[in-house]
Design a protein around this motif. Structure first.
Motif, PDB file in Angstrom:
ATOM      1  N   VAL A 187       0.843  -1.204   0.000  1.00 24.49           N
ATOM      2  CA  VAL A 187       0.000   0.000   0.000  1.00 24.49           C
ATOM      3  C   VAL A 187       0.879   1.256   0.000  1.00 24.49           C
ATOM      4  N   ASP A 188       1.989   1.219   0.757  1.00 22.76           N
ATOM      5  CA  ASP A 188       2.887   2.371   0.848  1.00 22.76           C
ATOM      6  C   ASP A 188       3.831   2.463  -0.346  1.00 22.76           C
ATOM      7  N   ALA A 189       4.352   1.326  -0.776  1.00 23.82           N
ATOM      8  CA  ALA A 189       5.289   1.291  -1.903  1.00 23.82           C
ATOM      9  C   ALA A 189       5.220  -0.109  -2.525  1.00 23.82           C
ATOM     10  N   PRO A 190       5.029  -0.197  -3.842  1.00 25.90           N
ATOM     11  CA  PRO A 190       4.784  -1.507  -4.475  1.00 25.90           C
ATOM     12  C   PRO A 190       6.048  -2.294  -4.766  1.00 25.90           C
ATOM     13  N   HIS A 191       7.089  -2.133  -3.947  1.00 29.20           N
ATOM     14  CA  HIS A 191       8.341  -2.850  -4.197  1.00 29.20           C
ATOM     15  C   HIS A 191       8.165  -4.366  -4.296  1.00 29.20           C
ATOM     16  N   PRO A 192       7.419  -5.012  -3.361  1.00 33.45           N
ATOM     17  CA  PRO A 192       7.284  -6.474  -3.486  1.00 33.45           C
ATOM     18  C   PRO A 192       6.580  -6.897  -4.769  1.00 33.45           C
ATOM     19  N   ILE A 193       5.594  -6.097  -5.232  1.00 36.95           N
ATOM     20  CA  ILE A 193       4.907  -6.437  -6.490  1.00 36.95           C
ATOM     21  C   ILE A 193       5.863  -6.279  -7.663  1.00 36.95           C
ATOM     22  N   LEU A 194       6.624  -5.195  -7.664  1.00 37.27           N
ATOM     23  CA  LEU A 194       7.580  -4.968  -8.755  1.00 37.27           C
ATOM     24  C   LEU A 194       8.628  -6.077  -8.798  1.00 37.27           C
ATOM     25  N   GLN A 195       9.097  -6.487  -7.631  1.00 43.01           N
ATOM     26  CA  GLN A 195      10.088  -7.559  -7.602  1.00 43.01           C
ATOM     27  C   GLN A 195       9.504  -8.854  -8.139  1.00 43.01           C
ATOM     28  N   GLU A 196       8.265  -9.151  -7.783  1.00 37.63           N
ATOM     29  CA  GLU A 196       7.598 -10.358  -8.272  1.00 37.63           C
ATOM     30  C   GLU A 196       7.426 -10.300  -9.789  1.00 37.63           C
ATOM     31  N   LEU A 197       7.074  -9.140 -10.312  1.00 40.12           N
ATOM     32  CA  LEU A 197       6.916  -8.985 -11.758  1.00 40.12           C
ATOM     33  C   LEU A 197       8.258  -9.137 -12.472  1.00 40.12           C
ATOM     34  N   GLN A 198       9.310  -8.581 -11.901  1.00 37.95           N
ATOM     35  CA  GLN A 198      10.638  -8.732 -12.500  1.00 37.95           C
ATOM     36  C   GLN A 198      11.040 -10.205 -12.600  1.00 37.95           C
ATOM     37  N   GLN A 199      10.823 -10.948 -11.535  1.00 37.55           N
ATOM     38  CA  GLN A 199      11.179 -12.362 -11.544  1.00 37.55           C
ATOM     39  C   GLN A 199      10.332 -13.142 -12.550  1.00 37.55           C
ATOM     40  N   ALA A 200       9.047 -12.784 -12.669  1.00 35.66           N
ATOM     41  CA  ALA A 200       8.183 -13.468 -13.630  1.00 35.66           C
ATOM     42  C   ALA A 200       8.655 -13.230 -15.057  1.00 35.66           C
TER      43      ALA A 200
END
Length: 863
Positions: free
Chosen positions: A598-611
């Motif tokens: 909610v504060d910063a989408p770092h975990p989502i971005l990291q997951e997308l990078q790995q995908a």
């Protein structure tokens, strides 16, 4: 009530009433002492009296009671009552007056007569050396150690002088100051009794404790000994011989014979002096196997009599052993599990993968314990360890017996179902799942309602009292969720096996029956929705060359910065936030130190990078189709003529799938409260003297509440900043040492002093002035620990002693303050330097010392 001093304006207090203490009790013999006499004779005298009744070798002795002490004060015109109403300076003034009175005025006739009669009876009117030992009526062994005995007192005149010295000693400024530092020690100030015993010059002396303080094992006893008087061992003035005695094997399992160049004996003036030891005895053990056998047998009698662990101080004379002090200790905790045996929880739940901050763990830990206990009661599980969870290197671990207890309970339930007829087993499973679903769904509904209410509030406008109350309500809500989540997780695993077992009999005639696991995969819900959004987002990135180039080339932090500045970035981030706004995101930790998606989408971005890098697909469209086909096959195999079976199986399957689906969504529910907690703590940080808002995550909740309620001054603010910096530093170097790279270190080996591990900077202390440099969380390294330094342990994170053993005063202080300690480390103050980073293991006595400069090159280890 306000006391008085006759003829003076100084406030003091009265004696206890006749109901509390019988009149005329100036002297009590230890052989006549009972627990009812505790206020009169003190705990040290009572324990010696109990030991006498247990037939332990205690020399005959009498006790000059607190009643006699108060009679003397009354004869000086002084009466003490409720001294906690007196200020510190008033008490110091009172103490100087009492010291003066003891040496100016004679003792009351009745008191002196009783004491002289007891003296004549003990000595049988012969020349005999005596020892006077102070005794107080409360369990404070650390205070008792400050009240040193007077040894080798000969003759009635010298005895009466020594008695006055003992009575006056408790009013020395440093003793009064220590009492005021411990609230339980100022309830009364006229509570001193004196034990009078024959003094025997020992050949050797030492201490024994009926368990091993290094690992808290009650299968072992630890004996420490040295030549001469017991000052050497009890005060930690040299490194003693140490023996670890196996209680049930009745033999020594480990021993360390120290090189003892000196010993302690009496000087001509009666003081204790340190003298050179005969070279033939320096490397010779001070106890032999027969001595240890005899000593352990006596200690076993004490343990059996007290029904709890004991600590004994003993002397060895030509006639054998004598005990000079006996202390009953608190019961040991149940089976102690070594730190390496605890199991990491992130293997079970991915949101425990991040290291926890002090604030995050102090918030979550009691709620985890509460939830586990509630679910255990629901399932009828008993015998849970306490605590069941702990941090090891900042990572959440749980006691290895916890999963075993739950597995045994669930396995017993499944076995019970298998022994039933099929129709009855189906009904029992249906009742169990239906009841459980109503239970956990109610908890989830209450949790979601509470979280929704929190999101609607703005904590930035709240006052401290309001915010603390809101934090308490948030704790209650999270406790509901954790209880529901743990129950669902248990039932999820169990229901899959139960349902497969109910369906299996219908496929007995088939050679290759289907595998039923697919029934519980790819279920609709938040996780399925989030997985589909992830796949759609990956396709969107691949279809946009500018986005794809950013995701391929950038680290996550750099990618975040680029997306905020590049033309395609803001729109992409806004869409990402909208897409996950409804479903939530499942890669979320439980510690508020780290920004959530909610504060910063770092975990989502990291997951997308790995995908993108690994060509990963989140959602498989084939699984729901396969699940539906298998469901149809099951009910066709059961047959339409078995309508009751079909109805029961459909309902059971629906309940089981709902349970598994909720377990899959557990992480999404977690992600709801962490941002709320983070916002709330950010609001609270406005009322604390912190250098940055993030500093609040390095404080525990109890510390935060105390800071909000207590007035602050410059000294307390300085201490607070030191505490935060120490915890940041420990976390930083802990991360560095936990890496794969092997760092050069100096390995040292001492004696275990108190179990526990700690990582922190060394602070060498050789004199009292050095304590001014001690910072919060540093490891105090010294040759000999002065009793007056005790309060420094409230700041220290660990203790290393060059002299003394596990039963010395310094090690006992470490146990009192729950600090890991290593003792008897030769040349510790020369081998270690200020600023060295030490990894200290108080259970093994091992220390790894690192150069701080090599560790501090690592980046700050925060989220």
């Amino acid at each position: 009530m306000i006391g008085y001093l006759k003829g003076s304006s100084i406030n003091v207090a009265r004696n206890p009433s006749a109901d509390e203490i019988s009149k005329g009790s100036n002297v009590i013999w230890l052989s006549d002492a009972t627990p009812h006499d505790l206020p009169l004779i003190g705990l040290k005298a009572l324990n010696l009296g109990i030991a006498q009744r247990l037939k332990l070798p205690i020399p005959p002795a009498f006790c000059i009671t607190t009643q006699a002490y108060r009679r003397c004060l009354e004869s000086f015109g002084i009466s003490l009552e409720e001294p906690h109403n007196l200020g510190f300076q008033e008490t110091l003034q009172m103490g100087r007056l009492i010291q003066h009175s003891f040496f100016k005025y004679p003792l009351p006739v009745d008191v002196l007569s009783d004491i002289r009669n007891a003296h004549r009876q003990l000595t049988q009117q012969q020349e005999m050396a005596l020892v006077l030992r102070p005794s107080v009526p409360y369990a404070s062994p650390l205070f008792s150690r400050r009240l040193r005995p007077l040894l080798n007192i000969r003759g009635m005149i010298e005895f009466e002088k020594a008695l006055k010295v003992c009575w006056a000693y408790i009013w020395l400024d440093e003793v009064v100051a220590y009492r005021f530092s411990q609230p339980q020690l100022i309830k009364r100030l006229d509570d001193l009794a004196i034990v009078v015993q024959p003094f025997v010059k020992p050949r050797a002396s030492g201490s024994l404790i009926s368990f091993n303080p290094g690992n808290n094992s009650d299968q072992e006893m630890v004996v420490e000994s040295a030549w001469g008087l017991n000052e050497a061992v009890s005060r930690g003035l040299l490194v003693p011989d140490q023996f670890v005695w196996q209680r049930f094997l009745k033999k020594v399992s480990r021993q360390q014979i120290a090189t003892k160049t000196t010993f302690f004996e009496l000087a001509e003036d009666g003081s204790v002096k340190q003298s050179a030891l005969d070279a033939r005895l320096q490397k010779h053990p001070s106890l032999n196997e027969a001595d240890l056998q005899a000593l352990s047998d006596l200690a076993e009698k004490a343990v059996a009599g007290y029904q709890r662990p004991v600590s004994l101080e003993w002397i060895k004379t030509e006639k054998g052993f004598q005990f000079i002090q006996v202390h009953a200790l608190p019961p040991l905790p149940a089976a102690v599990v070594q730190e390496s045996e605890w199991e990491r929880l992130d293997t079970l739940a991915p949101y425990f993968q991040q290291p926890f901050s002090p604030l995050g763990w102090s918030f979550l830990h009691p709620l985890l314990e509460q939830a586990l206990q509630a679910v255990a009661e629901y399932l009828g599980i008993t015998g849970l360890p306490s605590p069941a969870f702990r941090l090891v290197n900042y990572m959440v671990h749980w006691h290895p017996s916890v999963p075993k207890l739950f597995q045994q309970a669930l396995a017993a339930f499944q076995t019970h179902q298998q022994e039933m007829p099929a129709w009855r087993s189906q009904i029992e499973v249906l009742k169990t799942l239906f009841k459980a679903q109503g239970y956990w769904q109610g908890l989830y509904q209450d949790y979601l309602a509470a979280i929704s209410a929190f999101w609607a509030q703005d904590p930035a406008t709240g006052e401290p009292e309001t915010l603390l109350e809101a934090l308490s309500h948030l704790s209650d809500a999270v406790a509901l969720f954790l209880e529901a989540a743990l129950l669902v997780r248990c039932l999820s695993d169990s229901s899959q096996n139960l349902i497969s077992g109910l369906i299996q009999p219908y496929f007995q005639a088939q050679e290759n029956p289907p595998v039923f696991d697919i029934l519980f995969k790819g279920l609709p819900g938040r996780k399925a929705q989030a997985d589909q959004i992830m796949d759609q987002t990956v396709e969107k990135i691949r279809s946009e060359p500018r986005l794809l180039s950013l995701f391929k080339l950038q680290t996550t932090s750099a990618l975040w910065e680029q997306l905020q500045t590049q033309e395609v970035g803001p729109g992409f981030l806004a869409a990402l936030k909208d897409d996950f706004g409804a479903s939530g995101y499942f890669r979320t930790g439980l510690d508020p130190l780290y920004p959530s998606w909610v504060d910063a989408p770092h975990p989502i971005l990291q997951e997308l990078q790995q995908a993108i890098q690994h060509q990963r697909v989140f959602w498989d469209d084939r699984i729901p189709v396969q699940r539906e086909e298998l469901t149809q096959q099951i009910f066709q195999t059961v047959g339409p003529w078995r309508l009751p079976d079909i109805v029961l199986l459909r309902v059971i399957l629906h309940l089981g799938q709902a349970c598994v689906q909720t377990a899959d969504e557990e992480a999404f529910y977690c992600s709801m409260f962490v941002p709320v907690l983070r916002r709330m703590m950010g609001a609270i940080s406005r009322f604390l003297p912190l250098e940055s808002k993030a500093d609040i995550f390095y404080l525990e909740l109890t510390e935060i509440r105390h800071l909000l309620q207590a007035p602050m001054n410059a000294f307390k603010i300085k201490e607070l900043k030191e505490l935060i910096q120490a915890r940041k530093y420990e976390r930083k170097i802990g991360n560095r040492l936990g890496g794969k790279q092997k760092l050069e270190s100096v390995e040292l080996q001492g004696l275990p002093g108190n179990a526990g591990q700690y990582l922190g900077k060394a602070r060498i202390v050789l004199r009292s002035d050095d304590l001014k440099e001690l910072r919060q969380g540093e490891i105090l390294v010294t040759d000999y620990f002065e009793p007056a330094w005790e309060l420094a342990l409230t700041k220290a994170g660990g203790l290393v002693l060059e002299l003394g053993g596990a039963l010395s005063h310094g090690a006992e202080l470490a146990r009192q303050y729950k600090l890991p300690a290593v003792v008897g480390l030769a040349q510790a103050t020369q081998q270690l330097k200020n600023g060295y980073v030490l990894r200290l293991d108080g259970g093994t006595g091992q220390i790894s010392a690192y150069q701080a400069t090599a560790l501090e090159k690592q980046e700050e280890f925060v989220g």
